[in-house]
Design an enzyme around this catalytic site. Structure first.
Site, mmCIF file in Angstrom:
data_model
loop_
_atom_site.group_PDB
_atom_site.id
_atom_site.type_symbol
_atom_site.label_atom_id
_atom_site.label_comp_id
_atom_site.label_asym_id
_atom_site.label_seq_id
_atom_site.Cartn_x
_atom_site.Cartn_y
_atom_site.Cartn_z
ATOM 1 N N LYS A 89 39.853 37.647 41.966
ATOM 2 C CA LYS A 89 40.987 37.051 41.261
ATOM 3 C C LYS A 89 42.163 36.774 42.197
ATOM 4 C CE LYS A 89 39.251 36.869 37.084
ATOM 5 N NZ LYS A 89 39.070 35.588 36.381
ATOM 6 N N TYR A 107 36.527 42.960 41.701
ATOM 7 C CA TYR A 107 37.093 42.037 40.705
ATOM 8 C C TYR A 107 38.461 41.522 41.158
ATOM 9 C CZ TYR A 107 38.786 40.367 36.150
ATOM 10 O OH TYR A 107 39.292 39.610 35.123
ATOM 11 N N SER A 139 43.192 33.771 35.849
ATOM 12 C CA SER A 139 43.151 34.918 36.743
ATOM 13 C C SER A 139 43.196 36.183 35.890
ATOM 14 C CB SER A 139 44.317 34.855 37.743
ATOM 15 O OG SER A 139 44.247 35.926 38.660
#
Length: 331
Positions: free
Chosen positions: A198, A194, A180
């Site tokens: 994650k 993004y 992650s």
């Protein structure tokens, strides 16, 4: 004399209570912690690493080979894979298997996993990052990050899981690790897409751990900060200036350092694997309903929850202060 003894007892009573409370908490935590602690060996196991031709993935491949694992690496570019293979052979004397596939292509991933053979430790390390405010970002870039970072991880786990479950009792505990990011623990300016990709890994990891625990497979979620990889310099050029200001508060680590922290976490079966001090604070502050194997870490999470929240609020104060100053300067 009796009065003196009574006074001594009264003075010792608060001290006894102070000792009794943490001991009682430790005992309670020992009873309720799930899953139980586990040790996952690397030597003589098959370790399959995606994004293994550069950066953190390559560093993990080096370390796995050095620890006596049979290593397979997967990435898109055949040339970079072969270069990584030569580099690992020169450094360790060990040949690693290489597979060229795009994590977004389930059939290609499935074919690579089947060719590689049953996996003991799966490290889903593939990832892409295109920094931008959402207002300025093309939807193709958003989809690209989610497809590689999140959907690609589904492809890998789906392709590998059946083989990982077989003969688990004879071959020992297995591991599935997701790479992650600290942007998967807290949202950051310029990381909207993004961070979403994650953050999704956490929900996947928590649910998957419940599904595979009976098969002696253990899930780890690794949270590196900015890492000194070939792509970092280019990323920093493209980031909004505010992103660089905020992200700088955590500092950057070397890929080898992240790889070591990652393997330490995998080998201990840790669910959360922070990589630096800020990451530990974030892990405590965001523990929530996540699994915890470590008695001492669970104790720290309970005791330090309030302090960690204060630290989190301080970071938010600092970040929002930077945002306010930036917009005031622009005006």
């Amino acid at each position: 004399m009796a009065t003196l003894s009574l006074l001594s007892l009264l003075l010792l009573l608060p001290l006894s209570l102070l000792l009794l409370l943490p001991l009682s908490l430790l005992f309670l935590l020992h009873l309720i912690l799930r899953p139980r602690p586990v040790k996952i060996p690397i030597k003589d196991r098959h370790v399959f690493i995606t994004g293994g031709s550069s950066g953190i993935g390559l560093a993990m491949a080096h370390q796995a080979a050095s620890q006596g694992a049979r290593v397979s690496i997967l990435a898109r570019g055949r040339d970079k894979l072969e270069e990584a293979q030569r580099e690992i052979r020169l450094a360790t004397g060990i040949d690693v298997a290489v597979f060229s596939a795009d994590a977004r292509d389930f059939e290609a991933v499935k074919a690579a996993v089947e060719e590689a053979g049953p996996i003991d430790v799966l490290v889903c390390n593939q990832g892409v990052f295109v920094p931008s405010e959402l207002e300025n970002q093309e939807m193709e870039e958003v989809k690209f990050m989610i497809d590689v970072n999140l959907i690609g991880t589904f492809h890998l786990v789906k392709a590998a899981l059946d083989g990982m479950k077989k003969n688990r009792r004879e071959s020992g505990p297995g591991s599935i690790a997701f790479m992650s990011s600290q942007a998967g623990q807290v949202g950051i300016y310029g990381y909207t897409a993004y961070s979403a990709s994650k953050f999704g890994l956490r929900g996947m990891a928590e649910s998957l751990q419940q599904e595979v625990i009976a098969d002696n497979i253990h899930v780890s979620l690794i949270f590196p900060p900015d890492t000194e990889t070939p792509g970092l310099a280019e990323e920093e050029k493209k980031r909004p200036q505010l992103t660089n200001i905020i992200a700088a508060s955590s500092g950057a680590m070397k890929a080898d350092e992240v790889a070591k922290k990652a393997f330490d976490g995998i080998k201990s079966g840790s669910f959360f694997v922070p990589c630096n001090f800020e990451g530990i604070l974030l892990a405590i502050a965001t523990a929530g309903l996540s699994p915890q194997r470590s008695l001492w870490m669970a104790f720290v999470e309970v005791i330090a929850a309030g302090i960690a929240r204060i630290a989190a609020l301080y970071f938010q104060w600092s970040w929002y202060g930077s945002i306010e100053k930036w917009h005031a300067h622009k005006k």
